[in-house]
Design an enzyme around this catalytic site. Structure first.
Site, PDB file in Angstrom:
ATOM      1  N   HIS A   5       0.903  -1.151   0.000  1.00  0.00           N
ATOM      2  CA  HIS A   5       0.000   0.000   0.000  1.00  0.00           C
ATOM      3  C   HIS A   5       0.939   1.197   0.000  1.00  0.00           C
ATOM      4  O   HIS A   5       1.415   1.631   1.065  1.00  0.00           O
ATOM      5  CB  HIS A   5      -0.883   0.023   1.245  1.00  0.00           C
ATOM      6  CG  HIS A   5      -1.518  -1.309   1.563  1.00  0.00           C
ATOM      7  ND1 HIS A   5      -2.501  -1.844   0.774  1.00  0.00           N
ATOM      8  CD2 HIS A   5      -1.295  -2.203   2.553  1.00  0.00           C
ATOM      9  CE1 HIS A   5      -2.863  -3.017   1.278  1.00  0.00           C
ATOM     10  NE2 HIS A   5      -2.138  -3.253   2.349  1.00  0.00           N
ATOM     11  N   ARG A  28      -4.236   1.159  12.919  1.00  0.00           N
ATOM     12  CA  ARG A  28      -5.141   1.326  11.789  1.00  0.00           C
ATOM     13  C   ARG A  28      -5.908   2.651  11.890  1.00  0.00           C
ATOM     14  O   ARG A  28      -6.129   3.329  10.887  1.00  0.00           O
ATOM     15  CB  ARG A  28      -6.099   0.121  11.811  1.00  0.00           C
ATOM     16  CG  ARG A  28      -7.080   0.001  10.687  1.00  0.00           C
ATOM     17  CD  ARG A  28      -7.681  -1.393  10.827  1.00  0.00           C
ATOM     18  NE  ARG A  28      -8.782  -1.654   9.954  1.00  0.00           N
ATOM     19  CZ  ARG A  28     -10.070  -1.582  10.307  1.00  0.00           C
ATOM     20  NH1 ARG A  28     -10.395  -1.211  11.527  1.00  0.00           N
ATOM     21  NH2 ARG A  28     -11.007  -1.901   9.446  1.00  0.00           N
ATOM     22  N   TYR A  62      -6.387   0.725  -2.677  1.00  0.00           N
ATOM     23  CA  TYR A  62      -7.765   0.964  -2.216  1.00  0.00           C
ATOM     24  C   TYR A  62      -8.091   2.415  -1.924  1.00  0.00           C
ATOM     25  O   TYR A  62      -9.217   2.742  -1.550  1.00  0.00           O
ATOM     26  CB  TYR A  62      -8.100   0.086  -0.999  1.00  0.00           C
ATOM     27  CG  TYR A  62      -7.243   0.263   0.228  1.00  0.00           C
ATOM     28  CD1 TYR A  62      -7.547   1.220   1.180  1.00  0.00           C
ATOM     29  CD2 TYR A  62      -6.146  -0.563   0.463  1.00  0.00           C
ATOM     30  CE1 TYR A  62      -6.773   1.364   2.326  1.00  0.00           C
ATOM     31  CE2 TYR A  62      -5.368  -0.416   1.610  1.00  0.00           C
ATOM     32  CZ  TYR A  62      -5.682   0.543   2.529  1.00  0.00           C
ATOM     33  OH  TYR A  62      -4.923   0.695   3.661  1.00  0.00           O
ATOM     34  N   HIS A 111      -6.476  -9.935   1.847  1.00  0.00           N
ATOM     35  CA  HIS A 111      -5.938 -10.096   3.207  1.00  0.00           C
ATOM     36  C   HIS A 111      -6.725 -11.213   3.886  1.00  0.00           C
ATOM     37  O   HIS A 111      -7.947 -11.241   3.803  1.00  0.00           O
ATOM     38  CB  HIS A 111      -6.164  -8.833   4.047  1.00  0.00           C
ATOM     39  CG  HIS A 111      -5.404  -7.633   3.604  1.00  0.00           C
ATOM     40  ND1 HIS A 111      -6.012  -6.530   3.048  1.00  0.00           N
ATOM     41  CD2 HIS A 111      -4.091  -7.331   3.654  1.00  0.00           C
ATOM     42  CE1 HIS A 111      -5.097  -5.599   2.800  1.00  0.00           C
ATOM     43  NE2 HIS A 111      -3.928  -6.057   3.138  1.00  0.00           N
ATOM     44  N   GLU A 142      -5.178 -12.357   9.545  1.00  0.00           N
ATOM     45  CA  GLU A 142      -3.989 -11.637  10.009  1.00  0.00           C
ATOM     46  C   GLU A 142      -3.989 -11.464  11.522  1.00  0.00           C
ATOM     47  O   GLU A 142      -2.940 -11.510  12.151  1.00  0.00           O
ATOM     48  CB  GLU A 142      -3.946 -10.261   9.325  1.00  0.00           C
ATOM     49  CG  GLU A 142      -2.777  -9.386   9.735  1.00  0.00           C
ATOM     50  CD  GLU A 142      -2.762  -8.033   9.042  1.00  0.00           C
ATOM     51  OE1 GLU A 142      -3.809  -7.670   8.451  1.00  0.00           O
ATOM     52  OE2 GLU A 142      -1.728  -7.360   9.072  1.00  0.00           O
ATOM     53  N   HIS A 168      -0.797 -12.411   4.443  1.00  0.00           N
ATOM     54  CA  HIS A 168      -0.518 -12.572   5.881  1.00  0.00           C
ATOM     55  C   HIS A 168      -0.703 -14.013   6.387  1.00  0.00           C
ATOM     56  O   HIS A 168       0.270 -14.680   6.669  1.00  0.00           O
ATOM     57  CB  HIS A 168      -1.306 -11.587   6.760  1.00  0.00           C
ATOM     58  CG  HIS A 168      -1.088 -10.159   6.378  1.00  0.00           C
ATOM     59  ND1 HIS A 168       0.162  -9.611   6.288  1.00  0.00           N
ATOM     60  CD2 HIS A 168      -1.960  -9.161   6.029  1.00  0.00           C
ATOM     61  CE1 HIS A 168       0.069  -8.341   5.911  1.00  0.00           C
ATOM     62  NE2 HIS A 168      -1.201  -8.041   5.740  1.00  0.00           N
ATOM     63  N   ASP A 222       4.000  -4.464   2.145  1.00  0.00           N
ATOM     64  CA  ASP A 222       2.755  -4.050   2.797  1.00  0.00           C
ATOM     65  C   ASP A 222       2.742  -2.582   3.237  1.00  0.00           C
ATOM     66  O   ASP A 222       2.543  -1.696   2.428  1.00  0.00           O
ATOM     67  CB  ASP A 222       2.459  -4.999   3.965  1.00  0.00           C
ATOM     68  CG  ASP A 222       1.040  -4.854   4.513  1.00  0.00           C
ATOM     69  OD1 ASP A 222       0.264  -4.085   3.937  1.00  0.00           O
ATOM     70  OD2 ASP A 222       0.707  -5.502   5.516  1.00  0.00           O
TER      71      ASP A 222
HETATM   72  C1  NGQ Z   1      -4.526  -2.297   4.831  1.00  0.00           C
HETATM   73  N1  NGQ Z   1      -3.077  -3.517   6.325  1.00  0.00           N
HETATM   74  O1  NGQ Z   1      -5.395  -2.534   4.005  1.00  0.00           O
HETATM   75  O2  NGQ Z   1      -3.708  -1.389   4.666  1.00  0.00           O
HETATM   76  C2  NGQ Z   1      -4.433  -3.154   6.055  1.00  0.00           C
HETATM   77  C3  NGQ Z   1      -5.001  -2.416   7.236  1.00  0.00           C
HETATM   78  C4  NGQ Z   1      -7.352  -3.270   7.423  1.00  0.00           C
HETATM   79  C5  NGQ Z   1      -2.780  -4.692   6.886  1.00  0.00           C
HETATM   80  N2  NGQ Z   1      -3.750  -5.544   7.063  1.00  0.00           N
HETATM   81  C6  NGQ Z   1      -6.453  -2.099   7.142  1.00  0.00           C
HETATM   82  N3  NGQ Z   1      -1.563  -4.958   7.229  1.00  0.00           N
HETATM   83  O3  NGQ Z   1      -6.916  -4.416   7.391  1.00  0.00           O
HETATM   84  O4  NGQ Z   1      -8.515  -3.052   7.666  1.00  0.00           O
HETATM   85 ZN    ZN Z   2      -1.949  -5.104   3.284  1.00  0.00          ZN
END
Ligand code: NGQ
Ligand code: ZN
Length: 453
Positions: free
Chosen positions: A56, A81, A120, A231, A234, A268, A319
């Site tokens: 990302h 987050r 996203y 994902h 995780e 993950h 990531d």
């Molecule tokens: C993300 N990152 O989409 O950037 C996610 C966090 C989520 C990781 N999962 C946001 N490492 O999972 O809702």
């Molecule tokens: Zn991610």
């Protein structure tokens, strides 16, 4: 046509000496010969360059800004987050382009030939679509034009704020798509990358089982024939939420409800039971591991030993991009297994050292997850190549798999001298050819964002 020659090169059947590699005008490997006299551009140690299978890009600009405790008594993935959502709300399309170009440059200088961007951040603050709904995809594409990296763009479908189908939270408004809107965005993203080089790939990414419904997942995975990334499993709280809402743990649910096959890459997978590990490995899907980010976010430890025993495929992504370092990702992966199991050389096999197993896996799994005909030095594949510094003291006088072990466990990415993405020679003597301009663009964005968190 370009001719490279290397003292030592890692070919599909193992190490070879005095290797000549011919690259055609399109950037594909045309011919590989061994035991031939020096000719063309000479290098010491030539390797396939892997794809970075999960990024990302925008999160790179918040690296180092989330290491304090907030009011929450426990700092976790979930508090991180919240900070991440706050941070991204400031980003303009210009910022995203500058950050992505910088990330791609760092990836190239670390030895990656391809950026698989799990993208996203689609809309303007508040969730208002840009006049061109694929504006942000076009910015990622523009960054790839500037950096020259191979791009696999994965527009992300992100519909809900949690497994119960609740509305997106305010921090998630910029991601939101419904399945019909996502189909249009996906098509527009395809148009936005149409002018990029022929190695560019379009795939699709349902964000997670927290953010899509079963129907949305079905609709989105039917779009196109490219890679499918998601994902998965995780965090413990995520597993519990999926179990409560959908009646099964995430891996079990996915295996029972989707045709998981080698087009899939699950990111993950740090929270799997042994039977889930074996069952997911058997599908031929890639486990998309991001060991530095998983350490940073306290995700837990992927069961790499069991996964590899079951013949599972894996690749490496960066990531959150808190740190972009190929050798360190691979080292961290094996060290996580050692710390858990109190062993050494955790993923080595009798016939292959730890470094060799990790590197082969990252090249093969990375190419598969990127939907990219690459991952080895072989005719017909894209010339994704990396040359290590034969004068580095830790590599001196060494040969074969010991070179990989010395780079990954004793060295770092300063040993990466040259990198080619689909034949584009982008890094020479360790420096990206457009590095100054890209760094200046990134610095301007950082100055603007200085007070973002
Ligand atoms: C993300 N990152 O989409 O950037 C996610 C966090 C989520 C990781 N999962 C946001 N490492 O999972 O809702
Ligand atoms: Zn991610």
């Amino acid at each position: 046509m370009t001719v490279l020659w290397a003292d030592q090169a890692l070919l599909p059947d193992g190490w070879a000496r005095n290797v000549r590699v011919e690259i055609d005008g399109e950037g594909r490997i045309a011919e590989v010969a061994r035991d031939v006299a020096p000719e063309g551009e000479r290098h010491a140690i030539l390797l396939p360059a892997p794809a970075n299978l999960h990024s990302h890009a925008f999160q790179r600009a918040m690296a180092g800004l989330t290491e304090r405790r907030g009011p929450d008594p426990r700092d976790t993935f979930w508090t991180w987050r919240q900070l991440m959502f706050r941070f991204l709300d400031r980003l303009t399309p210009e910022d995203v382009e500058a950050i992505a170009a910088f990330v791609q440059m760092e990836m190239l200088e670390a030895g990656y030939a391809c950026n698989v961007e799990f993208h996203y951040l689609h809309h303007a603050p508040g969730g208002v679509p840009y006049a061109d709904q694929a504006e942000m995809s076009a910015r990622i594409a523009a960054a790839a034009v500037q950096s020259g990296i191979g791009l696999t763009l994965l527009p992300v479908h992100y519909q809900f704020g949690g497994c119960d189908g609740r509305a997106l939270g305010p921090g998630q408004a910029r991601f939101g798509t419904d399945p019909e809107g996502f189909a249009r965005l996906h098509e527009a993203a395809g148009a936005a990358i149409a002018h990029l080089p022929a190695d560019t790939v379009l795939g699709v990414a349902p964000h997670s089982l927290r953010a899509v419904s079963p129907e949305g997942l079905r609709a989105v995975t039917a779009l196109g024939a490219g890679p499918i990334h998601m994902h998965l499993a995780e965090q413990v709280a995520e597993v519990e939420e999926v179990q409560a809402a959908w009646g099964a743990r995430p891996v079990d649910w996915l295996l029972a409800n989707a045709q998981v096959d080698p087009r899939w890459c699950l990111i993950h997978c740090t929270q799997m039971q042994p039977d889930e590990t074996r069952a997911l490995a058997a599908t031929g899907a890639v486990a998309g591991l991001c060991p530095i980010t998983e350490s940073s976010l306290g995700d837990g430890i992927f069961d790499g030993v069991r996964w590899c025993e079951a013949g599972g495929r894996l690749g490496i992504g960066s990531d959150s991009n808190i740190r972009i370092a190929l050798s360190e990702e691979l080292r961290t992966l094996d060290y996580s297994q050692r710390l858990r199991d109190r062993t050494r050389a955790a993923l080595a096999r009798p016939e292959a050292s730890t470094g060799r197993v990790l590197y082969d896996a990252a090249c093969g799994g990375g190419a598969q997850a990127a939907g990219r005909a690459a991952g080895a030095i072989a005719p017909g594949l894209w010339a994704d190549l990396l040359a290590l510094d034969g004068a580095a003291l830790d590599l001196m006088g060494r040969s074969g798999d010991t070179l990989l072990d010395s780079w990954i466990f004793a060295g770092d990415d300063r040993m990466v001298r040259d990198v080619w993405a689909a034949g584009r020679h982008l890094v020479r003597a360790g420096r990206h050819h457009a590095g100054d301009a890209i760094r200046a663009g990134y610095a301007a964005t950082l100055r603007r964002l200085r007070d973002a968190l």
